[in-house]
Design a protein around this motif. Structure first.
Motif, PDB file in Angstrom:
ATOM      1  N   ALA A  18     -91.228 -20.340  29.559  1.00 51.58           N
ATOM      2  CA  ALA A  18     -90.394 -19.144  29.691  1.00 51.58           C
ATOM      3  C   ALA A  18     -91.333 -17.948  29.777  1.00 51.58           C
ATOM      4  O   ALA A  18     -91.986 -17.571  28.811  1.00 51.58           O
ATOM      5  CB  ALA A  18     -89.456 -19.019  28.506  1.00 51.58           C
ATOM      6  N   LEU A  19     -91.439 -17.381  30.964  1.00 53.82           N
ATOM      7  CA  LEU A  19     -92.356 -16.268  31.197  1.00 53.82           C
ATOM      8  C   LEU A  19     -91.615 -14.951  31.237  1.00 53.82           C
ATOM      9  O   LEU A  19     -90.397 -14.907  31.404  1.00 53.82           O
ATOM     10  CB  LEU A  19     -93.093 -16.482  32.526  1.00 53.82           C
ATOM     11  CG  LEU A  19     -93.869 -17.778  32.666  1.00 53.82           C
ATOM     12  CD1 LEU A  19     -94.431 -17.907  34.071  1.00 53.82           C
ATOM     13  CD2 LEU A  19     -94.986 -17.828  31.641  1.00 53.82           C
ATOM     14  N   LYS A  20     -92.391 -13.883  31.093  1.00 53.99           N
ATOM     15  CA  LYS A  20     -91.819 -12.548  31.167  1.00 53.99           C
ATOM     16  C   LYS A  20     -91.417 -12.279  32.618  1.00 53.99           C
ATOM     17  O   LYS A  20     -92.133 -12.646  33.554  1.00 53.99           O
ATOM     18  CB  LYS A  20     -92.867 -11.529  30.707  1.00 53.99           C
ATOM     19  CG  LYS A  20     -92.338 -10.128  30.532  1.00 53.99           C
ATOM     20  CD  LYS A  20     -93.399  -9.235  29.903  1.00 53.99           C
ATOM     21  CE  LYS A  20     -94.296  -8.739  30.999  1.00 53.99           C
ATOM     22  NZ  LYS A  20     -95.220  -7.686  30.563  1.00 53.99           N
ATOM     23  N   SER A  21     -90.276 -11.666  32.811  1.00 54.99           N
ATOM     24  CA  SER A  21     -89.815 -11.410  34.169  1.00 54.99           C
ATOM     25  C   SER A  21     -90.642 -10.304  34.810  1.00 54.99           C
ATOM     26  O   SER A  21     -91.125  -9.393  34.133  1.00 54.99           O
ATOM     27  CB  SER A  21     -88.334 -11.020  34.162  1.00 54.99           C
ATOM     28  OG  SER A  21     -88.156  -9.811  33.473  1.00 54.99           O
ATOM     29  N   PRO A  22     -90.808 -10.364  36.126  1.00 53.76           N
ATOM     30  CA  PRO A  22     -91.590  -9.329  36.806  1.00 53.76           C
ATOM     31  C   PRO A  22     -90.826  -8.011  36.820  1.00 53.76           C
ATOM     32  O   PRO A  22     -89.604  -7.992  36.655  1.00 53.76           O
ATOM     33  CB  PRO A  22     -91.752  -9.881  38.226  1.00 53.76           C
ATOM     34  CG  PRO A  22     -90.604 -10.809  38.403  1.00 53.76           C
ATOM     35  CD  PRO A  22     -90.306 -11.371  37.039  1.00 53.76           C
ATOM     36  N   ARG A  46     -88.733  -4.875  38.097  1.00 62.11           N
ATOM     37  CA  ARG A  46     -87.717  -4.848  39.150  1.00 62.11           C
ATOM     38  C   ARG A  46     -88.204  -4.103  40.379  1.00 62.11           C
ATOM     39  O   ARG A  46     -87.964  -4.515  41.491  1.00 62.11           O
ATOM     40  CB  ARG A  46     -86.440  -4.200  38.625  1.00 62.11           C
ATOM     41  CG  ARG A  46     -85.747  -5.089  37.636  1.00 62.11           C
ATOM     42  CD  ARG A  46     -84.431  -4.508  37.205  1.00 62.11           C
ATOM     43  NE  ARG A  46     -83.596  -5.629  36.815  1.00 62.11           N
ATOM     44  CZ  ARG A  46     -82.396  -5.829  37.267  1.00 62.11           C
ATOM     45  NH1 ARG A  46     -81.840  -4.987  38.076  1.00 62.11           N
ATOM     46  NH2 ARG A  46     -81.716  -6.878  36.889  1.00 62.11           N
TER      47      ARG A  46
END
Length: 73
Positions: free
Chosen positions: A28-32, A34
């Motif tokens: 589970a990675l940090k979202s890029p 927006r």
């Protein structure tokens, strides 16, 4: 609609199970962000690529004067 997509969901679940059984890991990675920051613009401007500005349209007074000159001919 949920039942319509059930075969695709089952197929995806099966593929995830196969991936995990083969030793794969799901992280589970940090979202890029927006809105990514655009690359910086180059300070160099090539004279060949400078936009050609459209000339301004004639005003009403200029059109009337032009029409009078054309009628005079």
């Amino acid at each position: 609609m949920v039942e319509h997509h059930r075969p695709q969901a089952d197929s995806l679940s099966e593929k995830v199970a196969q991936f995990l059984a083969a030793g794969g890991q799901i992280a589970a990675l940090k979202s890029p962000p927006r809105n990514p920051i655009p690359p910086p613009r180059s300070p160099k401007i090539d004279p060949e690529t400078v936009l050609k500005r459209r000339p301004k349209k004639l005003t009403l007074a200029e059109r009337r004067a032009l029409r009078k000159m054309a009628d005079a001919l």
